[in-house]
Motif scaffolding. Sequence first.
Motif, short mmCIF file in Angstrom:
data_model
loop_
_atom_site.label_atom_id
_atom_site.label_comp_id
_atom_site.label_asym_id
_atom_site.label_seq_id
_atom_site.Cartn_x
_atom_site.Cartn_y
_atom_site.Cartn_z
N GLY A 148 0.79 -1.27 -0.10
CA GLY A 148 -0.09 -0.18 -0.03
C GLY A 148 0.78 1.29 0.04
N ASP A 149 2.15 1.05 0.42
CA ASP A 149 3.00 2.28 0.49
C ASP A 149 3.29 2.72 -1.35
OD1 ASP A 149 3.13 2.24 3.10
OD2 ASP A 149 5.20 1.81 3.16
N THR A 150 3.41 4.05 -1.36
CA THR A 150 3.69 4.69 -2.78
C THR A 150 5.08 4.01 -3.20
OG1 THR A 150 2.59 6.49 -2.32
CG2 THR A 150 4.06 6.54 -4.18
N CYS A 151 5.30 3.79 -4.35
CA CYS A 151 6.67 3.14 -4.94
C CYS A 151 6.70 3.83 -6.43
CB CYS A 151 6.44 1.52 -4.91
SG CYS A 151 5.23 1.05 -5.85
N GLY A 152 8.00 3.75 -6.69
CA GLY A 152 8.31 3.91 -8.03
C GLY A 152 8.81 3.08 -9.14
N SER A 153 8.98 1.82 -8.48
CA SER A 153 9.50 0.51 -9.27
C SER A 153 9.28 -0.75 -8.61
CB SER A 153 10.93 0.83 -9.91
OG SER A 153 11.88 0.72 -8.73
N ASP A 154 9.35 -1.74 -9.11
CA ASP A 154 9.19 -3.13 -8.51
C ASP A 154 10.39 -3.18 -7.47
OD1 ASP A 154 7.15 -3.70 -10.04
OD2 ASP A 154 8.26 -5.04 -11.19
N LYS A 155 11.49 -2.73 -7.70
CA LYS A 155 12.56 -2.65 -6.73
C LYS A 155 12.13 -2.13 -5.12
CE LYS A 155 17.53 -1.76 -6.40
NZ LYS A 155 18.94 -1.14 -6.95
N ASP A 156 11.38 -1.02 -5.19
CA ASP A 156 11.16 -0.33 -4.17
C ASP A 156 10.24 -1.38 -3.22
OD1 ASP A 156 11.95 1.74 -4.51
OD2 ASP A 156 10.10 2.76 -5.65
N CYS A 157 9.39 -2.37 -3.87
CA CYS A 157 8.54 -3.40 -3.15
C CYS A 157 9.55 -4.68 -2.76
CB CYS A 157 7.31 -3.62 -3.76
SG CYS A 157 6.61 -2.05 -4.30
N GLN A 158 10.56 -4.89 -3.32
CA GLN A 158 11.17 -6.25 -3.47
C GLN A 158 11.26 -6.96 -2.06
OE1 GLN A 158 14.91 -5.44 -5.46
NE2 GLN A 158 15.93 -5.89 -3.65
N LEU A 159 11.40 -6.10 -0.81
CA LEU A 159 11.52 -6.89 0.48
C LEU A 159 10.06 -7.54 0.61
CD1 LEU A 159 13.33 -3.92 2.26
CD2 LEU A 159 14.17 -6.17 1.45
N TYR B 211 4.68 -6.28 -6.28
CA TYR B 211 5.20 -5.61 -7.57
C TYR B 211 4.68 -3.99 -7.02
CZ TYR B 211 0.53 -5.28 -9.65
OH TYR B 211 -0.72 -5.06 -9.81
N CYS B 212 5.22 -3.10 -8.02
CA CYS B 212 4.99 -1.74 -7.70
C CYS B 212 3.93 -1.64 -9.05
CB CYS B 212 6.14 -0.93 -7.93
SG CYS B 212 5.81 0.91 -7.82
N GLY B 213 2.56 -1.04 -8.62
CA GLY B 213 1.80 -0.67 -9.56
C GLY B 213 1.33 0.89 -8.99
N GLY B 214 2.12 1.69 -8.71
CA GLY B 214 2.00 2.94 -8.09
C GLY B 214 1.91 3.01 -6.61
N THR B 215 1.52 1.73 -6.03
CA THR B 215 1.87 1.25 -4.57
C THR B 215 2.18 -0.10 -4.46
OG1 THR B 215 -0.58 0.74 -4.37
CG2 THR B 215 0.05 3.09 -3.84
N CYS B 216 2.85 -0.68 -3.69
CA CYS B 216 3.16 -1.94 -3.63
C CYS B 216 2.12 -2.85 -3.26
CB CYS B 216 4.12 -2.18 -2.21
SG CYS B 216 5.88 -1.24 -2.33
N LEU B 217 1.74 -3.71 -4.29
CA LEU B 217 0.68 -4.74 -4.32
C LEU B 217 1.06 -6.04 -4.52
CD1 LEU B 217 -1.14 -2.69 -7.20
CD2 LEU B 217 -1.69 -2.44 -4.85
N CYS B 218 0.16 -6.87 -4.22
CA CYS B 218 0.47 -8.45 -4.46
C CYS B 218 0.33 -8.71 -5.76
CB CYS B 218 -0.37 -9.24 -3.59
SG CYS B 218 -0.19 -9.17 -1.82
N ARG B 219 0.85 -9.70 -6.27
CA ARG B 219 1.18 -10.23 -7.67
C ARG B 219 -0.18 -11.07 -7.84
NH1 ARG B 219 5.60 -9.04 -10.40
NH2 ARG B 219 7.47 -8.57 -9.47
N GLN B 220 -0.15 -11.27 -9.18
CA GLN B 220 -1.42 -12.03 -9.40
C GLN B 220 -1.22 -13.66 -8.92
OE1 GLN B 220 -2.31 -12.38 -13.53
NE2 GLN B 220 -4.22 -13.29 -13.38
N GLY B 221 -2.34 -14.23 -8.41
CA GLY B 221 -2.43 -15.48 -7.66
C GLY B 221 -1.86 -15.32 -6.34
N PHE B 222 -1.82 -14.15 -5.65
CA PHE B 222 -1.59 -13.78 -4.13
C PHE B 222 -2.74 -12.74 -3.71
CE2 PHE B 222 2.30 -15.63 -5.87
CZ PHE B 222 2.63 -16.37 -4.84
N SER B 223 -2.84 -12.76 -2.55
CA SER B 223 -3.71 -11.75 -1.73
C SER B 223 -3.02 -11.26 -0.45
CB SER B 223 -5.00 -12.57 -1.41
OG SER B 223 -5.81 -12.79 -2.64
N VAL B 224 -3.33 -10.04 -0.23
CA VAL B 224 -3.04 -9.66 1.04
C VAL B 224 -3.50 -10.13 2.27
CG1 VAL B 224 -2.77 -7.41 2.10
CG2 VAL B 224 -3.08 -7.12 -0.25
#
Length: 321
Positions: free
Chosen positions: A180-191, A196-209
Motif C-alpha cells: 500500500g506504500d507509494t513506490c516508483g519501481s518493483d525494486k521498491d517493493c522487493q522486500l 510488485y509496484c503498481g503506483g503502490t506496493c501490491l500483491c502479484r496475481q495469484g496472491f492476496s494481502v
Amino acid sequence: MFSGIFSGLLFIISFVAINSHQTKNILRYSDLTSYRVCTTDADCLDNSFCFGNDAEKTGRCKCLQGFEMLVRNEKFYACLQESSYGNPCLYSEQCVINLGNNGLCDAKTKLCTCADGSHYNEVDKQCYKSKKLHDICTTSAECVLKNGQNAFCQYGRCRCDLNQQPTASLDECLDSKRLGDTCGSDKDCQLIDNSYCGGTCLCRQGFSVCRHGDFCLKDAITIGEDCTEDIQCVKNIPHAFCLEEKKCVCPLGRHFYGSSCIVSVDVDGYCEKDFQCLSQEKEVSLVCKHDVCVKTNSGGLFLYSVILLFLQVGFIYILNY
C-alpha cells in the motif's frame, strides 16, 4: 529524522575511532637510515644524503625531507615520495603509507589503488577490505554497499539504517516499504515477497494481502489446498473458507462443484441439475428428477417413477379420448 541523525553520528564516531587507531600504527619512514655507509652525499642514491658523518666517522644514507625510505634492505634502499589513490607510484610501499595495508601500486598502470576485495573510502582517503551486510566489521568504512555508499558498523556487524532492510544479496539497503506504500519501481517493493509496484506496493496475481496487510499469501485454486487465512480460499472458490486444519473447505450446507461452493439440495428439494443434489447422509446418493432431488439407491425412486409413468400414460389417454 532522529534515526538518520543517530546513524550519522555512529558513522562519524566509527571513522574517528579507526582513524585514530590507524594514525598510531602507520609506520613513518622519515627517521629511518639505510644500511649503506657513507662519507659524503655522493656515496648515497637519489633523494638522499649522508647522515651522521663528520671528519672522523662515517655516516649512513638518509632520505631528504619530503621523501620516505619505503624500500630498504642490506644492499639496497630507495627514497620515494608518498603517493595517494590514483597517483603515480613505483612501489606499493608508496601507496600503503597513505592508503593503509589494503593499498598497492598497480603493476600495469603504476598508479596507487586498492587491493582486490577492497575499496577506497573518500572520507579518510584510505583502502578498506570490503564487507557485506551482516559481515563482522570494526568500522563503518568497511561496510560498502552496491551503490558505493557505506552501511553502518553496529555491534560489530555491518547493518542498514534503522528504517531500512537489506536485500537478499546483502549489498543494498532499501527503505522498508509496506503493502500500500507509494513506490516508483518493483525494486521498491522487493522486500515484500510476491509483490510488485503498481503506483503502490501490491500483491502479484495469484496472491492476496493477508489480514494484517504485511505480506502476500498464495491463493488456493481448489478445495483441499493449504491455507492460513480465508482470503486464500474465497478469492478463487466463492463461499469457501480456511478450516482450522489449514485446508480450504466449503461451509456446512454447501459442496464443491466446478470452481465454487454451491448450495447443497437435500431429498425432495428443488433442483435443476444432478450436481445440486447432495444428501446430508453420506450413504445416500441423489439425482435431480423432474426438478426434485430424489434418492437413487431406494425403492422409493422406483415407485416414484412407476407412478409418474402411469400418470403420464393416463393423461395421454384422456387427451385422446
